[in-house]
Design a protein around this motif. Structure first.
Motif, mmCIF file in Angstrom:
data_model
loop_
_atom_site.group_PDB
_atom_site.id
_atom_site.type_symbol
_atom_site.label_atom_id
_atom_site.label_comp_id
_atom_site.label_asym_id
_atom_site.label_seq_id
_atom_site.Cartn_x
_atom_site.Cartn_y
_atom_site.Cartn_z
ATOM 1 N N ARG A 1 -8.316 -11.260 -2.964
ATOM 2 C CA ARG A 1 -7.529 -11.973 -1.961
ATOM 3 C C ARG A 1 -8.405 -12.461 -0.821
ATOM 4 O O ARG A 1 -8.213 -13.566 -0.309
ATOM 5 N N GLN A 2 -9.348 -11.623 -0.406
ATOM 6 C CA GLN A 2 -10.236 -12.029 0.675
ATOM 7 C C GLN A 2 -11.089 -13.231 0.296
ATOM 8 O O GLN A 2 -11.389 -14.096 1.117
ATOM 9 N N GLU B 1 0.841 -1.204 0.000
ATOM 10 C CA GLU B 1 0.000 0.000 0.000
ATOM 11 C C GLU B 1 0.873 1.249 0.000
ATOM 12 O O GLU B 1 1.894 1.308 0.688
ATOM 13 N N GLU C 1 -8.139 -6.028 -6.072
ATOM 14 C CA GLU C 1 -7.116 -6.997 -5.669
ATOM 15 C C GLU C 1 -7.317 -7.424 -4.215
ATOM 16 O O GLU C 1 -7.179 -8.611 -3.878
ATOM 17 N N GLN C 2 -7.676 -6.479 -3.361
ATOM 18 C CA GLN C 2 -7.933 -6.822 -1.963
ATOM 19 C C GLN C 2 -9.141 -7.744 -1.830
ATOM 20 O O GLN C 2 -9.111 -8.726 -1.070
ATOM 21 N N LYS C 3 -10.206 -7.437 -2.568
ATOM 22 C CA LYS C 3 -11.406 -8.286 -2.517
ATOM 23 C C LYS C 3 -11.117 -9.682 -3.066
ATOM 24 O O LYS C 3 -11.596 -10.685 -2.528
ATOM 25 N N TYR D 1 -6.674 -1.540 -6.789
ATOM 26 C CA TYR D 1 -6.244 -1.960 -5.444
ATOM 27 C C TYR D 1 -7.418 -2.588 -4.682
ATOM 28 O O TYR D 1 -7.270 -3.642 -4.052
ATOM 29 N N ASP D 2 -8.585 -1.947 -4.739
ATOM 30 C CA ASP D 2 -9.776 -2.496 -4.073
ATOM 31 C C ASP D 2 -10.137 -3.872 -4.632
ATOM 32 O O ASP D 2 -10.468 -4.795 -3.881
#
Length: 323
Positions: free
Chosen positions: A319-320, A249, A315-317, A312-313
Motif C-alpha cells: 500500500r505504501q 488491524e 500488505e502494508q508495504k 500484514y506487513d
C-alpha cells in the motif's frame, strides 16, 4: 511408562522471582505447569478430581497427572475413570488419581507450595505463580512485547495452554477463558494481563502471538484447534467491498480500521445493517468490527481474508508503494 512420560519430566529453570512463588525451587518439571493450568481451570481445588465432557480431554488430563507421579518416582498408573450421562445426551468422564499415584501428586504440589483444600487460596496461589511467570517471561521493547526469559516463557505457555483446554473458548478471532465468576475472572485477568468481560477472561493479542504452541495430542480435538489458532494467529483482516479493499488491524479481539479508511468502510457497511459506528480515539477516527461481524460480511458475499503478521506487513508495504 516412565520413558513415555520423559518429555513432560524435563525441568524448566526458573528465575528467583518465580522460584520464590514455588517453594524456593529454582527449577520444576514441565508437567507441573501443565497441571497448574488444569488446576486453575476445571479441576477440583479440594481433591484430585477432573470431569470432562469433550472427547480425549480425560485422557490428556490423566497423562499430565501421571507425569507428576512419575516425577515423584511413584507408580503413575493408578487412576480411576468413571462415566455417567449428562443433559443433552453428553457423557461426563470423571478421572481421579488413587492410591500411591494420588499421594505422589499431592507431594509434588506441596513441594512447590500448592496445597489443595481451600479453593480461594489455591486460585490465588496459582494466579501469583502465573503473574510472576508472565512478568519474567516477557518484556516491552520499543512498544512491542518480546520474550525475555525462555524458561518462564515455556512454563507460562504450558500453564496457559491447559487452562484454555480446560475452561477456554477458541476461535480464529478470539481466545477466552470461562472463569466461572466475575470475581475469579478479575484475578485470572490480572495474572495474565488480560481483558475481563463478565465471567470471561479474553487474552490480549500480544500474548496469543507469543504463546509457545506445544504439539497437540491427537486424541483431543480442542488441543488441535488451539494449536492451529496460535500458529495461524491473525494479525489483521482485509475486507474487499464495492469501492475498495480495507485493512483492519487486530486489537484485543477486535479488527480496527483507522482514519479515512475507517470512514470509507463505515459508509460501505451501512447497507449491511451492522450495528457499528466510527469513534474517535486519540484524535483519530476508528471503526472496530468483531470476528463475528467479519463472518457475517463474508456470508453476505464480501471477501474477507485473515492475514498473519508476515502477510500484514507485506500488505502494508504494498500500500505504501502504491500511494
Amino acid at each position: 511408562m516412565a520413558d513415555d512420560l520423559a518429555p513432560l519430566l524435563l525441568e524448566v529453570p526458573l528465575p528467583p522471582q518465580v522460584a520464590e512463588k514455588l517453594g524456593g525451587n529454582d527449577k520444576a518439571p514441565l508437567a507441573l505447569f501443565l497441571n497448574l493450568g488444569w488446576l486453575l481451570g476445571g479441576d477440583s481445588k479440594r481433591e484430585l478430581v477432573h470431569e470432562a465432557v469433550e472427547d480425549g480431554e480425560a485422557a490428556v488430563r490423566a497423562l499430565h497427572w501421571m507425569a507428576l507421579a512419575a516425577y515423584a518416582q511413584k507408580d503413575p498408573s493408578l487412576l480411576k475413570m468413571t462415566a455417567y450421562p449428562a443433559p443433552g445426551g453428553r457423557v461426563v468422564v470423571k478421572v481421579q488419581p488413587v492410591g500411591e499415584t494420588a499421594e505422589a501428586i499431592r507431594e509434588v504440589y506441596c513441594k512447590f507450595g500448592i496445597e489443595l483444600g481451600n479453593e480461594d487460596k489455591v486460585v490465588e496461589k496459582i494466579c501469583d505463580v502465573l503473574k510472576a511467570l508472565r512478568e519474567a517471561a516477557f518484556a516491552l521493547e520499543e512498544g512491542r512485547y518480546v520474550v525475555a526469559d525462555v524458561g518462564s516463557h515455556i512454563a507460562f505457555s504450558a500453564a496457559v495452554k491447559t487452562l484454555i483446554l480446560s475452561s477456554g473458548y477458541v476461535s480464529p478471532f478470539l481466545i477466552a477463558i470461562n472463569a466461572g465468576s466475575a470475581e475469579r475472572a478479575k484475578k485470572i485477568a490480572e495474572a495474565l494481563d488480560a481483558v475481563v468481560d463478565g465471567k470471561f477472561v479474553i487474552l490480549r493479542d500480544w500474548m496469543i502471538r507469543l504463546l509457545l504452541p506445544v504439539a497437540p495430542s491427537p486424541v483431543y480435538k480442542k488441543d488441535v484447534v488451539l494449536y492451529v489458532a496460535i500458529i495461524e494467529y491473525a494479525a489483521a483482516a482485509k475486507v474487499e467491498a464495492q469501492k475498495g479493499a480495507y485493512l483492519l488491524e487486530r486489537r484485543d479481539g477486535l479488527f480496527v480500521a483507522k482514519g479515512k479508511e475507517a470512514e470509507a468502510l463505515y459508509q460501505e457497511l451501512r447497507r449491511y445493517d451492522i450495528p457499528v459506528k466510527p469513534r474517535r480515539r486519540g484524535g483519530e477516527v476508528e471503526l472496530a468490527l468483531t470476528g463475528w461481524q467479519l463472518e457475517y460480511l463474508k456470508n453476505r458475499g464480501l471477501p474477507v481474508t485473515l492475514l498473519n503478521e508476515l502477510e500484514y506487513d507485506k500488505e502494508q508495504k504494498r500500500r505504501q508503494q502504491t500511494v
